[in-house]
Design a protein around this motif. Structure first.
Motif, PDB file in Angstrom:
ATOM      1  N   ALA A 190      30.230  41.355 103.258  1.00  0.00           N
ATOM      2  CA  ALA A 190      28.320  40.462 103.128  1.00  0.00           C
ATOM      3  C   ALA A 190      28.731  39.836 101.384  1.00  0.00           C
ATOM      4  CB  ALA A 190      28.319  42.733 103.573  1.00  0.00           C
ATOM      5  N   ALA A 191      27.006  39.551 102.458  1.00  0.00           N
ATOM      6  CA  ALA A 191      26.902  39.409 100.656  1.00  0.00           C
ATOM      7  C   ALA A 191      26.352  40.005  99.903  1.00  0.00           C
ATOM      8  CB  ALA A 191      25.978  38.064 101.718  1.00  0.00           C
ATOM      9  N   LEU A 192      25.969  41.237 100.137  1.00  0.00           N
ATOM     10  CA  LEU A 192      25.452  42.204  99.191  1.00  0.00           C
ATOM     11  C   LEU A 192      26.728  42.569  99.107  1.00  0.00           C
ATOM     12  CD1 LEU A 192      22.675  43.231  97.879  1.00  0.00           C
ATOM     13  CD2 LEU A 192      22.890  45.003 100.254  1.00  0.00           C
ATOM     14  N   ASN A 193      27.087  42.569  97.379  1.00  0.00           N
ATOM     15  CA  ASN A 193      27.980  43.613  96.716  1.00  0.00           C
ATOM     16  C   ASN A 193      27.213  44.151  95.949  1.00  0.00           C
ATOM     17  OD1 ASN A 193      30.951  42.539  98.231  1.00  0.00           O
ATOM     18  ND2 ASN A 193      29.156  40.747  98.353  1.00  0.00           N
ATOM     19  N   GLU A 194      28.434  45.197  95.179  1.00  0.00           N
ATOM     20  CA  GLU A 194      27.957  46.070  94.193  1.00  0.00           C
ATOM     21  C   GLU A 194      29.321  45.810  92.965  1.00  0.00           C
ATOM     22  OE1 GLU A 194      27.388  49.843  95.052  1.00  0.00           O
ATOM     23  OE2 GLU A 194      25.349  49.739  95.531  1.00  0.00           O
ATOM     24  N   VAL A 195      28.902  45.656  92.006  1.00  0.00           N
ATOM     25  CA  VAL A 195      29.646  45.301  90.794  1.00  0.00           C
ATOM     26  C   VAL A 195      29.397  46.596  89.518  1.00  0.00           C
ATOM     27  CG1 VAL A 195      30.825  43.461  89.132  1.00  0.00           C
ATOM     28  CG2 VAL A 195      29.816  42.540  90.293  1.00  0.00           C
ATOM     29  N   ILE A 196      30.855  47.118  89.731  1.00  0.00           N
ATOM     30  CA  ILE A 196      30.958  48.399  88.578  1.00  0.00           C
ATOM     31  C   ILE A 196      30.786  47.526  87.002  1.00  0.00           C
ATOM     32  CG2 ILE A 196      32.346  50.155  88.119  1.00  0.00           C
ATOM     33  CD1 ILE A 196      32.771  50.238  90.960  1.00  0.00           C
ATOM     34  N   PRO A 197      29.993  48.029  85.927  1.00  0.00           N
ATOM     35  CA  PRO A 197      30.168  47.874  84.914  1.00  0.00           C
ATOM     36  C   PRO A 197      31.636  47.935  84.278  1.00  0.00           C
ATOM     37  CG  PRO A 197      28.285  48.558  85.834  1.00  0.00           C
ATOM     38  CD  PRO A 197      29.274  49.081  86.393  1.00  0.00           C
ATOM     39  N   GLN A 198      32.324  47.164  83.446  1.00  0.00           N
ATOM     40  CA  GLN A 198      33.194  48.440  82.428  1.00  0.00           C
ATOM     41  C   GLN A 198      32.950  48.961  81.740  1.00  0.00           C
ATOM     42  OE1 GLN A 198      34.839  44.457  80.446  1.00  0.00           O
ATOM     43  NE2 GLN A 198      36.246  43.571  83.193  1.00  0.00           N
ATOM     44  N   THR A 199      33.942  49.665  81.351  1.00  0.00           N
ATOM     45  CA  THR A 199      33.451  50.359  80.369  1.00  0.00           C
ATOM     46  C   THR A 199      33.565  50.039  79.169  1.00  0.00           C
ATOM     47  OG1 THR A 199      35.653  51.881  80.098  1.00  0.00           O
ATOM     48  CG2 THR A 199      33.932  52.842  81.861  1.00  0.00           C
ATOM     49  N   GLY A 200      33.282  51.293  78.011  1.00  0.00           N
ATOM     50  CA  GLY A 200      32.774  50.440  76.863  1.00  0.00           C
ATOM     51  C   GLY A 200      33.419  51.982  75.554  1.00  0.00           C
ATOM     52  N   PHE A 201      33.533  51.296  74.351  1.00  0.00           N
ATOM     53  CA  PHE A 201      34.970  51.723  73.302  1.00  0.00           C
ATOM     54  C   PHE A 201      33.993  51.894  72.291  1.00  0.00           C
ATOM     55  CE2 PHE A 201      37.945  48.718  75.395  1.00  0.00           C
ATOM     56  CZ  PHE A 201      37.612  48.507  73.556  1.00  0.00           C
ATOM     57  N   ALA A 202      34.631  52.422  71.048  1.00  0.00           N
ATOM     58  CA  ALA A 202      34.583  51.400  69.983  1.00  0.00           C
ATOM     59  C   ALA A 202      35.389  52.326  68.863  1.00  0.00           C
ATOM     60  CB  ALA A 202      33.192  52.321  69.041  1.00  0.00           C
ATOM     61  N   PHE A 203      35.703  50.895  68.247  1.00  0.00           N
ATOM     62  CA  PHE A 203      36.510  51.353  66.758  1.00  0.00           C
ATOM     63  C   PHE A 203      35.849  51.069  65.627  1.00  0.00           C
ATOM     64  CE2 PHE A 203      38.645  48.127  69.940  1.00  0.00           C
ATOM     65  CZ  PHE A 203      39.649  49.246  70.530  1.00  0.00           C
ATOM     66  N   PRO A 204      36.136  52.155  64.838  1.00  0.00           N
ATOM     67  CA  PRO A 204      35.484  53.333  63.448  1.00  0.00           C
ATOM     68  C   PRO A 204      36.041  51.705  62.854  1.00  0.00           C
ATOM     69  CG  PRO A 204      35.940  54.808  64.834  1.00  0.00           C
ATOM     70  CD  PRO A 204      36.454  54.027  65.688  1.00  0.00           C
ATOM     71  N   GLY A 205      35.521  51.761  61.706  1.00  0.00           N
ATOM     72  CA  GLY A 205      35.624  51.013  60.286  1.00  0.00           C
ATOM     73  C   GLY A 205      35.966  50.099  60.732  1.00  0.00           C
ATOM     74  N   LEU A 206      35.780  48.838  61.683  1.00  0.00           N
ATOM     75  CA  LEU A 206      35.683  47.600  61.304  1.00  0.00           C
ATOM     76  C   LEU A 206      34.652  47.352  61.460  1.00  0.00           C
ATOM     77  CD1 LEU A 206      37.493  45.376  61.852  1.00  0.00           C
ATOM     78  CD2 LEU A 206      36.716  45.323  64.466  1.00  0.00           C
ATOM     79  N   GLY A 207      34.380  46.639  60.081  1.00  0.00           N
ATOM     80  CA  GLY A 207      33.327  45.600  59.715  1.00  0.00           C
ATOM     81  C   GLY A 207      32.933  44.733  60.898  1.00  0.00           C
ATOM     82  N   ALA A 208      31.825  44.460  60.668  1.00  0.00           N
ATOM     83  CA  ALA A 208      30.731  43.585  60.618  1.00  0.00           C
ATOM     84  C   ALA A 208      30.718  42.273  60.564  1.00  0.00           C
ATOM     85  CB  ALA A 208      29.189  44.058  60.877  1.00  0.00           C
ATOM     86  N   SER A 209      31.369  41.884  59.336  1.00  0.00           N
ATOM     87  CA  SER A 209      30.946  40.401  58.907  1.00  0.00           C
ATOM     88  C   SER A 209      32.379  39.824  59.868  1.00  0.00           C
ATOM     89  CB  SER A 209      32.431  40.882  57.103  1.00  0.00           C
ATOM     90  OG  SER A 209      33.752  41.580  57.061  1.00  0.00           O
ATOM     91  N   LEU A 210      33.387  40.641  60.504  1.00  0.00           N
ATOM     92  CA  LEU A 210      34.084  39.699  61.865  1.00  0.00           C
ATOM     93  C   LEU A 210      33.895  39.247  62.771  1.00  0.00           C
ATOM     94  CD1 LEU A 210      37.193  42.034  61.099  1.00  0.00           C
ATOM     95  CD2 LEU A 210      37.062  39.919  59.851  1.00  0.00           C
ATOM     96  N   ASP A 211      33.365  37.872  62.496  1.00  0.00           N
ATOM     97  CA  ASP A 211      33.280  37.099  64.051  1.00  0.00           C
ATOM     98  C   ASP A 211      34.072  37.219  64.862  1.00  0.00           C
ATOM     99  OD1 ASP A 211      31.172  35.855  65.664  1.00  0.00           O
ATOM    100  OD2 ASP A 211      31.688  33.729  64.820  1.00  0.00           O
ATOM    101  N   LEU A 212      33.676  38.642  66.149  1.00  0.00           N
ATOM    102  CA  LEU A 212      34.600  38.861  66.662  1.00  0.00           C
ATOM    103  C   LEU A 212      33.691  38.575  68.146  1.00  0.00           C
ATOM    104  CD1 LEU A 212      35.845  42.264  66.194  1.00  0.00           C
ATOM    105  CD2 LEU A 212      37.420  40.168  66.279  1.00  0.00           C
ATOM    106  N   GLN A 213      32.531  38.100  68.443  1.00  0.00           N
ATOM    107  CA  GLN A 213      32.296  38.245  70.074  1.00  0.00           C
ATOM    108  C   GLN A 213      32.713  36.860  71.117  1.00  0.00           C
ATOM    109  OE1 GLN A 213      29.410  39.906  71.170  1.00  0.00           O
ATOM    110  NE2 GLN A 213      30.101  38.607  73.273  1.00  0.00           N
ATOM    111  N   SER A 214      32.698  35.674  69.983  1.00  0.00           N
ATOM    112  CA  SER A 214      33.141  33.987  70.801  1.00  0.00           C
ATOM    113  C   SER A 214      34.729  34.587  71.123  1.00  0.00           C
ATOM    114  CB  SER A 214      32.609  33.761  69.633  1.00  0.00           C
ATOM    115  OG  SER A 214      34.308  33.554  68.024  1.00  0.00           O
ATOM    116  N   ASN A 215      35.700  35.478  70.212  1.00  0.00           N
ATOM    117  CA  ASN A 215      37.345  35.505  70.549  1.00  0.00           C
ATOM    118  C   ASN A 215      37.123  36.716  71.577  1.00  0.00           C
ATOM    119  OD1 ASN A 215      38.099  34.153  68.107  1.00  0.00           O
ATOM    120  ND2 ASN A 215      38.000  36.059  67.536  1.00  0.00           N
ATOM    121  N   LEU A 216      36.372  37.731  71.828  1.00  0.00           N
ATOM    122  CA  LEU A 216      36.263  38.300  72.985  1.00  0.00           C
ATOM    123  C   LEU A 216      36.011  37.670  74.795  1.00  0.00           C
ATOM    124  CD1 LEU A 216      35.242  41.702  71.244  1.00  0.00           C
ATOM    125  CD2 LEU A 216      37.930  41.163  71.978  1.00  0.00           C
ATOM    126  N   GLU A 217      35.178  36.968  74.517  1.00  0.00           N
ATOM    127  CA  GLU A 217      34.716  36.637  75.809  1.00  0.00           C
ATOM    128  C   GLU A 217      34.978  35.196  75.797  1.00  0.00           C
ATOM    129  OE1 GLU A 217      30.381  35.620  75.008  1.00  0.00           O
ATOM    130  OE2 GLU A 217      29.601  36.496  75.142  1.00  0.00           O
TER     131      GLU A 217
END
Length: 277
Positions: A190-217
């Motif tokens: 079928a053309a109409l489909n549903e995508v289930i979002p991936q669940t999230g989680f948190a890593f406490p204590g990891l500072g915001a100074s680390l540029d991780l977004q590009s690495n994760l993507e």
């Protein structure tokens, strides 16, 4: 979710006798039917091979077209020479009720109209996975700054999927003899489909100074190496991250790994101990 098969071809149409050269790419239209912008991930899965004429490595280029961005060439498939999975990078962001066209084609050398085509022998086949990855956010948690992967939606999101093969045929003198396009069946039928979002989680204590977004993507499973993993763990240790909370997050996410800290001797001290012995 699995979308469809794909088949990329850049070779003579027939192995025997004079034949046109066929250049075939895979085109996928994705329509976001939700009332919010969504960023999708595409993975192209194929068989691992050492044959450079059967691998997606260095043999493809990508064009992404959206209503606000015509023919964006800043996309690519990441993966090594013998990888089984090639990830489209960056994510494809689609506005509400908008449609994106993702085209993956064999790369240079190309046949130009009126010019004799080269003698390529490239073909690759596999299937495509579409997912809705959690998004990175830096928040202030009870133990300080932490990075959190947040689902993009509370439930399945609706998309319209239209995969196609599109081909151009070149005669021996380089003239275009024909062009075709054919729909490829979706995995669901079928053309109409549903995508289930991936669940999230948190890593406490990891500072915001680390540029991780590009690495994760950009990170694909086949890109992971001991050296890269060691470097990321070194960054985590330097940030003062709570390893106990890190391991709890891994367990909660279904990852069967754990990390422990240990005391390391300095290279100078270890050298002196060796000389004394």
């Amino acid at each position: 979710m699995e979308v469809s098969h794909f088949e990329l071809i850049f070779k003579p149409q027939s192995p025997a006798g004079p034949a046109d050269t066929v250049l075939q790419g895979h085109f996928l239209e994705i329509t976001n039917l939700e009332d919010q912008a969504l960023s999708f991930r595409l993975d192209y899965i194929t068989s691992s091979t050492t044959d450079p004429d059967r691998s997606l490595f260095d043999n493809t280029f990508v064009i992404v077209d959206t209503p606000d961005d015509n023919n964006n060439f800043n996309f690519s498939l990441t993966g090594g020479p013998t990888a089984k999975r090639y990830r489209l990078n960056p994510l494809v962001t689609i506005e509400p009720c908008a449609t994106a066209l993702v085209a993956v084609l064999p790369s240079d050398p190309f046949s130009m109209p009126g010019c004799p085509p080269p003698t390529p022998n490239f073909e690759a086949r596999g299937f495509i996975e579409l997912s809705l990855p959690a998004q990175l956010q830096i928040v202030q948690g009870p133990l300080g700054p932490q990075f959190t992967l947040v689902p993009q939606a509370d439930g399945p999101v609706r998309v319209l999927l239209t995969p196609q093969n599109r081909a151009t045929y070149f005669a021996e003198d380089g003239t275009i003899t024909d062009q075709t396009q054919a729909s490829v069946p979706t995995a669901t039928g079928a053309a109409l489909n549903e995508v289930i979002p991936q669940t999230g989680f948190a890593f406490p204590g990891l500072g915001a100074s680390l540029d991780l977004q590009s690495n994760l993507e950009a990170l694909a499973p086949d890109d992971v190496s001991p050296e890269r993993l060691a470097a990321m763990l070194a960054m985590a240790q330097a940030s003062g991250m709570d390893m106990g909370a890190f391991n709890k997050s891994l367990k909660a996410s279904g990852v069967g790994l754990a990390v422990e800290t240990r005391k390391l001797e300095s290279p100078t001290k270890a050298k002196k101990q060796k000389e004394t012995a």
